[in-house]
Design a protein around this motif. Structure first.
Motif, PDB file in Angstrom:
ATOM      1  N   GLN A 107       0.785  -1.279   0.246  1.00  0.00           N
ATOM      2  CA  GLN A 107      -0.144   0.021  -0.027  1.00  0.00           C
ATOM      3  C   GLN A 107       0.901   1.263   0.109  1.00  0.00           C
ATOM      4  O   GLN A 107       1.891   1.392   0.733  1.00  0.00           O
ATOM      5  CB  GLN A 107      -0.834  -0.020   1.196  1.00  0.00           C
ATOM      6  N   VAL A 108       0.381   2.204  -0.839  1.00  0.00           N
ATOM      7  CA  VAL A 108       1.209   3.358  -0.974  1.00  0.00           C
ATOM      8  C   VAL A 108       0.693   4.733   0.156  1.00  0.00           C
ATOM      9  O   VAL A 108      -0.420   4.647   0.329  1.00  0.00           O
ATOM     10  CB  VAL A 108       1.154   4.143  -2.037  1.00  0.00           C
ATOM     11  N   GLN A 109       1.569   5.136   0.953  1.00  0.00           N
ATOM     12  CA  GLN A 109       1.291   6.343   1.719  1.00  0.00           C
ATOM     13  C   GLN A 109       1.534   7.429   1.109  1.00  0.00           C
ATOM     14  O   GLN A 109       2.741   7.632   0.514  1.00  0.00           O
ATOM     15  CB  GLN A 109       1.780   6.396   3.116  1.00  0.00           C
ATOM     16  N   LEU A 110       0.745   8.645   1.149  1.00  0.00           N
ATOM     17  CA  LEU A 110       1.107   9.773   0.388  1.00  0.00           C
ATOM     18  C   LEU A 110       1.252  10.977   1.483  1.00  0.00           C
ATOM     19  O   LEU A 110       0.346  11.265   2.264  1.00  0.00           O
ATOM     20  CB  LEU A 110       0.061  10.272  -0.516  1.00  0.00           C
ATOM     21  N   THR A 169       6.607   1.607  -4.573  1.00  0.00           N
ATOM     22  CA  THR A 169       6.658   2.676  -5.512  1.00  0.00           C
ATOM     23  C   THR A 169       5.362   2.931  -6.054  1.00  0.00           C
ATOM     24  O   THR A 169       4.498   2.118  -6.200  1.00  0.00           O
ATOM     25  CB  THR A 169       7.657   2.165  -6.555  1.00  0.00           C
ATOM     26  N   PHE A 170       5.285   4.317  -6.229  1.00  0.00           N
ATOM     27  CA  PHE A 170       4.097   4.789  -6.922  1.00  0.00           C
ATOM     28  C   PHE A 170       4.113   4.951  -8.481  1.00  0.00           C
ATOM     29  O   PHE A 170       3.379   5.710  -9.142  1.00  0.00           O
ATOM     30  CB  PHE A 170       3.364   5.763  -6.292  1.00  0.00           C
ATOM     31  N   SER A 171       5.499   4.731  -9.120  1.00  0.00           N
ATOM     32  CA  SER A 171       5.939   4.869 -10.514  1.00  0.00           C
ATOM     33  C   SER A 171       4.899   4.260 -11.488  1.00  0.00           C
ATOM     34  O   SER A 171       4.862   4.788 -12.613  1.00  0.00           O
ATOM     35  CB  SER A 171       7.192   4.472 -10.807  1.00  0.00           C
ATOM     36  N   ASN A 172       4.042   3.532 -11.223  1.00  0.00           N
ATOM     37  CA  ASN A 172       3.401   2.864 -11.971  1.00  0.00           C
ATOM     38  C   ASN A 172       1.872   3.364 -11.685  1.00  0.00           C
ATOM     39  O   ASN A 172       0.843   3.208 -12.404  1.00  0.00           O
ATOM     40  CB  ASN A 172       2.988   1.412 -11.955  1.00  0.00           C
ATOM     41  N   SER A 173       1.600   4.440 -10.847  1.00  0.00           N
ATOM     42  CA  SER A 173       0.176   5.057 -10.680  1.00  0.00           C
ATOM     43  C   SER A 173      -0.095   6.286 -11.181  1.00  0.00           C
ATOM     44  O   SER A 173       0.800   7.283 -11.007  1.00  0.00           O
ATOM     45  CB  SER A 173       0.216   5.019  -9.151  1.00  0.00           C
ATOM     46  N   ALA A 174      -1.109   6.560 -11.706  1.00  0.00           N
ATOM     47  CA  ALA A 174      -1.680   7.999 -11.990  1.00  0.00           C
ATOM     48  C   ALA A 174      -1.648   8.655 -10.695  1.00  0.00           C
ATOM     49  O   ALA A 174      -2.106   8.236  -9.593  1.00  0.00           O
ATOM     50  CB  ALA A 174      -2.721   7.868 -12.901  1.00  0.00           C
ATOM     51  N   MET A 175      -1.486  10.073 -10.840  1.00  0.00           N
ATOM     52  CA  MET A 175      -1.366  10.839  -9.768  1.00  0.00           C
ATOM     53  C   MET A 175      -2.224  12.111  -9.901  1.00  0.00           C
ATOM     54  O   MET A 175      -2.291  12.666 -11.061  1.00  0.00           O
ATOM     55  CB  MET A 175      -0.139  11.571  -9.273  1.00  0.00           C
ATOM     56  N   THR A 213      -4.076  16.516 -12.980  1.00  0.00           N
ATOM     57  CA  THR A 213      -3.742  14.780 -13.010  1.00  0.00           C
ATOM     58  C   THR A 213      -2.484  14.748 -13.909  1.00  0.00           C
ATOM     59  O   THR A 213      -2.349  15.467 -14.859  1.00  0.00           O
ATOM     60  CB  THR A 213      -4.934  14.041 -12.978  1.00  0.00           C
ATOM     61  N   ILE A 214      -1.726  13.759 -13.669  1.00  0.00           N
ATOM     62  CA  ILE A 214      -0.514  13.255 -14.473  1.00  0.00           C
ATOM     63  C   ILE A 214      -0.665  11.810 -14.505  1.00  0.00           C
ATOM     64  O   ILE A 214      -0.835  10.968 -13.389  1.00  0.00           O
ATOM     65  CB  ILE A 214       0.837  13.743 -14.120  1.00  0.00           C
ATOM     66  N   ASP A 215      -0.332  11.079 -15.736  1.00  0.00           N
ATOM     67  CA  ASP A 215      -0.327   9.681 -15.867  1.00  0.00           C
ATOM     68  C   ASP A 215       0.795   9.089 -15.147  1.00  0.00           C
ATOM     69  O   ASP A 215       1.861  10.023 -14.950  1.00  0.00           O
ATOM     70  CB  ASP A 215      -0.435   9.348 -17.320  1.00  0.00           C
ATOM     71  N   TRP A 216       1.034   7.824 -15.320  1.00  0.00           N
ATOM     72  CA  TRP A 216       2.132   7.301 -14.431  1.00  0.00           C
ATOM     73  C   TRP A 216       3.411   7.448 -15.261  1.00  0.00           C
ATOM     74  O   TRP A 216       4.505   7.278 -14.782  1.00  0.00           O
ATOM     75  CB  TRP A 216       2.164   5.797 -14.154  1.00  0.00           C
ATOM     76  N   ARG A 217       3.518   7.621 -16.738  1.00  0.00           N
ATOM     77  CA  ARG A 217       4.687   8.020 -17.375  1.00  0.00           C
ATOM     78  C   ARG A 217       5.183   9.402 -17.088  1.00  0.00           C
ATOM     79  O   ARG A 217       6.290   9.653 -17.410  1.00  0.00           O
ATOM     80  CB  ARG A 217       4.358   7.780 -18.672  1.00  0.00           C
ATOM     81  N   GLY A 218       4.272  10.344 -16.675  1.00  0.00           N
ATOM     82  CA  GLY A 218       4.501  11.685 -16.673  1.00  0.00           C
ATOM     83  C   GLY A 218       4.517  12.354 -18.027  1.00  0.00           C
ATOM     84  O   GLY A 218       5.043  13.546 -18.131  1.00  0.00           O
ATOM     85  N   THR A 219       3.720  11.856 -19.176  1.00  0.00           N
ATOM     86  CA  THR A 219       3.659  12.329 -20.293  1.00  0.00           C
ATOM     87  C   THR A 219       2.442  12.910 -20.735  1.00  0.00           C
ATOM     88  O   THR A 219       2.235  13.625 -21.703  1.00  0.00           O
ATOM     89  CB  THR A 219       4.120  11.307 -21.257  1.00  0.00           C
ATOM     90  N   ASP A 267       8.647  12.809 -10.436  1.00  0.00           N
ATOM     91  CA  ASP A 267       9.984  12.251 -10.510  1.00  0.00           C
ATOM     92  C   ASP A 267       9.818  10.940 -10.019  1.00  0.00           C
ATOM     93  O   ASP A 267       9.874  10.835  -8.675  1.00  0.00           O
ATOM     94  CB  ASP A 267      10.819  13.104  -9.806  1.00  0.00           C
ATOM     95  N   ASN A 268       9.615   9.892 -10.980  1.00  0.00           N
ATOM     96  CA  ASN A 268       9.375   8.697 -10.489  1.00  0.00           C
ATOM     97  C   ASN A 268      10.621   7.922  -9.727  1.00  0.00           C
ATOM     98  O   ASN A 268      10.498   7.234  -8.716  1.00  0.00           O
ATOM     99  CB  ASN A 268       8.941   7.644 -11.443  1.00  0.00           C
ATOM    100  N   ALA A 269      11.860   8.543  -9.874  1.00  0.00           N
ATOM    101  CA  ALA A 269      13.099   8.096  -9.408  1.00  0.00           C
ATOM    102  C   ALA A 269      12.886   8.504  -7.925  1.00  0.00           C
ATOM    103  O   ALA A 269      13.565   7.906  -6.837  1.00  0.00           O
ATOM    104  CB  ALA A 269      14.120   8.528 -10.012  1.00  0.00           C
ATOM    105  N   LYS A 270      12.295   9.457  -7.594  1.00  0.00           N
ATOM    106  CA  LYS A 270      12.241  10.223  -6.244  1.00  0.00           C
ATOM    107  C   LYS A 270      10.997   9.788  -5.633  1.00  0.00           C
ATOM    108  O   LYS A 270      10.737  10.039  -4.287  1.00  0.00           O
ATOM    109  CB  LYS A 270      12.397  11.736  -6.093  1.00  0.00           C
ATOM    110  N   ASN A 271      10.014   9.207  -6.329  1.00  0.00           N
ATOM    111  CA  ASN A 271       8.819   8.583  -5.860  1.00  0.00           C
ATOM    112  C   ASN A 271       8.072  10.010  -5.290  1.00  0.00           C
ATOM    113  O   ASN A 271       7.228   9.782  -4.265  1.00  0.00           O
ATOM    114  CB  ASN A 271       8.739   7.531  -4.509  1.00  0.00           C
ATOM    115  N   THR A 272       8.017  10.812  -6.097  1.00  0.00           N
ATOM    116  CA  THR A 272       7.571  12.279  -5.589  1.00  0.00           C
ATOM    117  C   THR A 272       6.641  12.737  -6.768  1.00  0.00           C
ATOM    118  O   THR A 272       7.129  12.704  -7.836  1.00  0.00           O
ATOM    119  CB  THR A 272       8.568  13.077  -5.171  1.00  0.00           C
TER     120      THR A 272
END
Length: 125
Positions: free
Chosen positions: A1-4, A28-34, A50-56, A73-78
């Motif tokens: 589970q992800v905590q934000l 990791t939330f790198s696969n999650s839309a935010m 909103t932004i998709d999981w790729r950031g594009t 920044d998926n590398a920073k999980n942020t």
């Protein structure tokens, strides 16, 4: 589970800028839309960006288009919400949220299952 956990809110004057951060932990939330939402006193929580999981791919509410920028920044999980040219009507508690893995970016609250605790943004005139 992800905590934000959101951070970066504060009291600013109209025309100023703020950058909100949303740090994810737990997995990791790198696969999650935010998404970013906000709630002013006495009002419903509303979609901001909103932004998709790729950031594009991004979507913005009309009220913030051209002033706010969502990124991650998926590398920073942020994730981030850069807010420029702030107005008093931007005053609210700002929340970040994440969807389950691999789902698309979304604009409604019910499409997000993971929420942060919120950070207050106050813009004085």
């Amino acid at each position: 589970q992800v905590q934000l956990v959101e951070s970066g809110g504060g009291l600013v004057q109209a025309g100023d800028s703020l950058r909100l951060s949303c740090a994810a932990s737990g997995r990791t939330f790198s696969n999650s839309a935010m998404g970013w939402f906000r709630q002013a006193p006495g009002k419903e929580r509303e979609f901001v960006a909103t932004i998709d999981w790729r950031g594009t791919y991004t979507i913005y509410a009309d009220s913030v288009k051209g002033r706010f920028t969502v990124s991650r920044d998926n590398a920073k999980n942020t994730g981030y919400l850069q807010m420029n040219s702030l107005k008093p009507e931007d005053t609210a508690v700002y929340y970040c949220a994440a969807r389950e893995s691999m789902l698309a970016a979304a604009t409604t609250r019910l499409q997000y299952g993971i929420w942060g605790q919120g950070t207050q943004v106050t813009v004085s005139s």
